[in-house]
Scaffold this active site. Structure first.
Site, PDB file in Angstrom:
ATOM      1  N   LYS A  13      -0.604  50.179  20.089  1.00 52.01           N
ATOM      2  CA  LYS A  13      -1.952  49.618  20.185  1.00 52.01           C
ATOM      3  C   LYS A  13      -2.609  49.401  18.834  1.00 52.01           C
ATOM      4  O   LYS A  13      -3.646  48.738  18.769  1.00 52.01           O
ATOM      5  CB  LYS A  13      -2.836  50.500  21.080  1.00 52.01           C
ATOM      6  N   SER A  35       5.691  56.990  29.195  1.00 52.54           N
ATOM      7  CA  SER A  35       5.771  55.544  29.024  1.00 52.54           C
ATOM      8  C   SER A  35       7.073  55.141  28.318  1.00 52.54           C
ATOM      9  O   SER A  35       7.787  54.227  28.764  1.00 52.54           O
ATOM     10  CB  SER A  35       4.543  55.072  28.232  1.00 52.54           C
TER      11      SER A  35
HETATM   12  N1  PMP Z   1       2.483  52.595  27.059  1.00 54.72           N
HETATM   13  C1  PMP Z   1       1.478  53.288  26.527  1.00 54.72           C
HETATM   14  C2  PMP Z   1       1.671  54.751  26.234  1.00 54.72           C
HETATM   15  C3  PMP Z   1       0.253  52.656  26.246  1.00 54.72           C
HETATM   16  O1  PMP Z   1      -0.766  53.345  25.743  1.00 54.72           O
HETATM   17  C4  PMP Z   1       0.119  51.281  26.564  1.00 54.72           C
HETATM   18  C5  PMP Z   1      -1.198  50.597  26.303  1.00 54.72           C
HETATM   19  N2  PMP Z   1      -2.086  50.715  27.393  1.00 54.72           N
HETATM   20  C6  PMP Z   1       1.194  50.593  27.122  1.00 54.72           C
HETATM   21  C7  PMP Z   1       2.377  51.291  27.347  1.00 54.72           C
HETATM   22  C8  PMP Z   1       1.127  49.155  27.570  1.00 54.72           C
HETATM   23  O2  PMP Z   1       0.839  48.268  26.517  1.00 54.72           O
HETATM   24  P1  PMP Z   1      -0.010  46.944  26.802  1.00 54.72           P
HETATM   25  O3  PMP Z   1      -1.445  47.364  26.886  1.00 54.72           O
HETATM   26  O4  PMP Z   1       0.249  46.086  25.620  1.00 54.72           O
HETATM   27  O5  PMP Z   1       0.440  46.350  28.078  1.00 54.72           O
END
Ligand code: PMP
Length: 278
Positions: free
Chosen positions: A29, A241
């Site tokens: 991010k 994630s």
């Molecule tokens: N994984 C994590 C740990 C995140 O913080 C985010 C951001 N919300 C994402 C995946 C997904 O990224 P994006 O917002 O670009 O879809």
């Protein structure tokens, strides 16, 4: 970019991990936060204004960091279920936190930010609707993936939160023939911080499912189990994630030849106080 030699052994395709934890704020991010703040600086007079957003955590850290460097106050609405590390990092960078009901998830934080944004002292960057979010990935993440694989990349696998990563990287990489695999949690109530279950969540305005070639789902248990394998078999500390992205990418590389990259959005330090490591 790290090859997953053990987890990826014996597959039809090559399996790699792109570690976004190496960004200065520790997550993917940073890219979106920097692009959104620079865009706001260009379009608006930020004198006396506070940058505001709703975030599940990593965007908060990233905006707080960018705000500290660029000299803007930052206020963040976050669900009160985030790891203590995230809250403390945000506070360390000098940002203000508004915590929302954990049962309302990231959507509760969005509604709180929308309410606050009625006050003209705030500049609501709104990562779910801001074109500068995907643009950051179109201009940086996508081209880096292409360069770092020496132009061999065939599949990018990434989780969907705001969808900025998938949407932006898709714009950069699809014209080169790369297939985009978008991954979501398999249920509305899930423990994959940063991901969104689109069917039941407030739909991000920037999301366009047509930009992914393949949509897959991963359960929280499978995501956490893969995060543990990444630590023990590959020496990569990640969270749910990151584990979820690799679990999905493993499925792709089992089925198909080519160079499959999983994008690991952040690192594991941020989850040390959560039940997954107890
Ligand atoms: N994984 C994590 C740990 C995140 O913080 C985010 C951001 N919300 C994402 C995946 C997904 O990224 P994006 O917002 O670009 O879809």
């Amino acid at each position: 970019m790290v090859p997953l030699r053990r987890i990826g052994a014996g597959l039809r395709g090559e399996l790699w991990a792109k570690l976004e934890s190496f960004n200065p704020g520790g997550s993917v991010k940073d890219r979106a936060a920097l692009w959104m703040v620079l865009d706001a600086e260009q379009r608006l007079d930020l004198e006396g204004k506070t940058i505001l957003d709703a975030t599940s955590g990593n965007t908060g850290v990233a905006l707080a960091l960018v705000g500290a460097v660029r000299g803007h106050p930052v206020e963040l609405c976050m669900p009160d279920k985030l790891s203590v590390e995230r809250k403390r990092i945000v506070a360390a960078f000098g940002a203000t936190l508004t915590l929302t009901d954990p049962l309302d998830g990231s959507d509760g934080a969005i509604l709180a930010a929308r309410e606050k944004a009625k006050d003209p002292r705030y500049v609501y960057v709104d990562q779910y609707a801001n074109p500068a979010n995907p643009l950051a990935h179109e201009e940086t993440t996508g081209p880096e993936l292409w360069e770092q694989t020496g132009g061999r990349l065939t599949h990018l696998v990434a989780g969907v939160g705001t969808s900025g990563t998938v949407v932006g990287a898709s714009r950069a990489l699809r014209p080169k023939g790369v297939r985009i695999v978008a991954v979501q949690p398999d249920a509305a109530l899930h423990g994959i911080e940063g991901w969104k279950h689109m069917a039941t969540a407030i739909r991000p305005l920037i999301w366009d499912e047509a930009l992914a070639d393949d949509h897959r789902t991963i359960g929280t248990d499978a995501a956490i189990a893969m995060a543990k394998r990444l630590a023990r078999e590959e020496g990569i500390l990640s969270g749910p994630s990151g584990g979820g992205a690799v679990a999905a990418a493993l499925g792709v590389a089992r089925e198909q030849e080519g160079v499959v990259v999983a994008l690991l959005a952040d690192g594991g330090e941020r989850y040390l106080s959560t039940p997954m490591w107890e």
